[in-house]
Write an enzyme that holds these catalytic residues in place. Structure first.
Site: not given
Length: 392
Positions: A249, A292
Site C-alpha cells: 500500500d 493505491e
C-alpha cells in the site's frame, strides 16, 4: 462440394478478421481458402468448358498461392518467420517443372509426382512453422500433425492414381475418374479438419485476449482485482510448492493527490506498478486490488523469500524519482507478507497478509511485516518483525 466447403471456410475466417481487425493471420487464412475455392472452381468448370492444360495450369498456380497464403497466416499467428527465398524457389521450380512435364503422358508416375511435390513441400512447411513456435500448446501440435498428414497425402496421390486407373486421359476427364473421387474426398476431409482446428485455436486465443483485457487494470497494466483473485484461486489449488502473497500500500497517497493533483497520482500508481513488475519473474502475478493497494502472488517463494522481495521493492521506491513530484520528494510503501499453509484457503491467506500490512502501517509505514505461519500462530495471525526495525 470442395468449392462450397472452401468458400464457407473462407467466409468463416473473414468473419473473424472483420471482428478483430488486428488479427492479420485470419485475413491470410481467408485469402488461402478463397484461393482454394478458386482452384476447386476451376476443376469443377473445366469439364463443362472443355478446358485443357491452360485451365489445369491456372488451377495449379491458384492452389500454390493458396498454400503460400495459408503459411503466411501461420507464420503471423505463431510469430515465426517464413523462409521467403526458399518459398520463391519452390514456386518457380514447381511451375517450371509442371509446364515441362505437361508433355509427358498423364498417367506417368513422374509427371504426377512433379505435380504434387510443391504441394507437399509447402504444406510440410506450414507444419514446421508451427513446430518451431515458442507458443505451441497441445491443440497447436494437433494442427501441426494434421498439416503433416495433409502433406503426406499429396505424395500418396500418384500411387492412388495408379491403383485406381489413372487421372483421366485429359484434364476434362479428370473429374469423372475414381481417382478424382478419392482425391477430392480426402482433400475435403483434411481441409475441414485443419480449418476446424484452426478456427478453434483462433477463437480460443481471441477469448483468452478478451479475458485478459477484462482482467487488466488500464492505468497500471497490472491485473485488476477480479483477475488477481482468479490467479490466487488457481494458485491455491496447486500442491507441492510454497506460495506467498505480498500486499503493498502506498503511504500517504491521498496527500499526493491533494498536493500534486490526480494526474501526478496516476503517474505514481504507474511507477509503483512498474517497480513491482520489474522485481517479479514470469511465474509471478501483480495486481492492483484497490486505489493505491497492490498485491503480488509469488509461487515458489517461502515467506523469507517473499520478505526479501518486498524489501527490495521498498528500497527501490525510496530511490525512485517520480515525474511531477518536487526534487527530493519520494513516495514510500508498506508491505504485508504471508506464506500459504498446507491446504489453506485463499481468503485466509489474504486475511493474514492484510493483517501483516496493517501491522506495517501501525509500525510507522515504509516497512515490511510478515505473518507467522499458521502452525506457529495456532490459528491466529500474529506478525513477525525483524531486528532491523522499520526496514524489516
Amino acid at each position: 462440394m470442395n468449392f462450397a466447403i472452401a468458400s464457407l471456410l473462407a467466409a468463416a475466417f473473414l468473419t473473424i478478421a472483420l471482428y478483430d481487425d488486428q488479427r492479420l493471420s485470419a485475413r491470410w487464412f481467408a485469402l488461402g481458402y478463397c484461393l482454394g475455392a478458386i482452384f476447386f472452381g476451376i476443376e469443377l468448370f473445366t469439364p463443362l468448358a472443355h478446358g485443357g492444360l491452360m485451365s489445369e495450369s491456372l488451377g495449379y498456380v491458384a492452389f500454390l498461392a493458396a498454400l503460400v497464403a495459408f503459411n503466411t497466416g501461420v507464420s503471423r499467428f505463431y510469430d515465426v518467420r517464413q523462409p521467403v527465398r526458399f518459398i520463391a524457389i519452390v514456386l518457380v521450380a514447381g511451375i517450371v517443372a509442371k509446364l515441362m512435364s505437361d508433355t509427358m503422358p498423364r498417367e506417368s508416375f513422374l509427371r504426377m509426382m512433379i505435380y504434387q511435390a510443391p504441394y507437399f513441400v509447402l504444406q510440410a512447411m506450414g507444419m514446421m512453422l508451427i513446430l518451431r513456435s515458442a507458443y505451441r500448446h497441445r491443440l497447436d501440435t494437433v494442427l501441426a500433425g494434421l498439416l503433416g498428414l495433409t502433406a503426406l497425402h499429396y505424395l500418396a496421390k500418384p500411387f492412388i492414381a495408379l491403383a485406381t486407373g489413372g487421372p483421366g486421359a485429359t484434364p476434362a476427364d479428370y473429374t469423372s475418374t475414381l481417382y478424382a473421387v478419392i482425391g477430392q474426398t480426402a482433400a475435403a476431409i483434411l481441409a475441414v479438419a485443419v480449418a476446424l482446428i484452426l478456427l478453434v485455436i483462433l477463437v480460443r486465443n481471441l477469448l483468452s485476449e478478451l479475458t485478459e483485457k477484462s482482467e487488466t487494470d488500464m492505468l497500471s497494466a497490472a491485473l485488476n482485482r477480479r483477475g488477481f483473485e482468479r490467479q490466487l484461486d488457481l494458485a491455491g489449488k496447486g500442491k507441492g510448492q510454497p506460495l506467498s502473497l505480498v500486499l503493498a500500500d502506498l503511504d500517504h497517497f491521498k496527500s499526493v493527490n491533494d498536493t500534486y493533483g490526480h494526474a501526478v497520482g496516476d503517474v505514481v500508481i504507474t511507477a509503483f506498478a512498474r517497480t513491482l513488475r520489474d522485481a517479479t519473474k514470469d511465474a509471478h502475478f501483480v495486481g492492483r486490488i484497490g486505489g493505491e493497494e497492490f498485491a503480488v502472488l509469488l509461487p515458489g517463494y517461502t515467506v523469507s523469500a517473499a520478505r526479501i522481495f518486498a524489501e527490495d521493492v521498498r528500497l527501490r521506491m525510496q530511490k525512485l524519482q517520480i515525474e511531477g513530484l518536487e526534487d527530493g520528494a519520494r513516495v514510500t510503501a508498506s508491505f504485508g507478507v504471508a506464506e500459504r499453509a498446507h491446504a489453506e484457503p485463499a481468503i485466509s491467506l489474504h486475511k493474514r497478509a492484510d493483517a501483516a500490512l496493517y501491522a506495517a502501517k501501525n509500525a510507522g509505514r515504509d516497512c515490511v511485516r510478515a505473518a507467522l505461519p499458521l502452525t506457529v500462530a495456532g490459528g491466529a495471525t500474529p506478525v513477525s518483525a525483524s531486528r532491523a526495525g522499520r526496514s524489516s
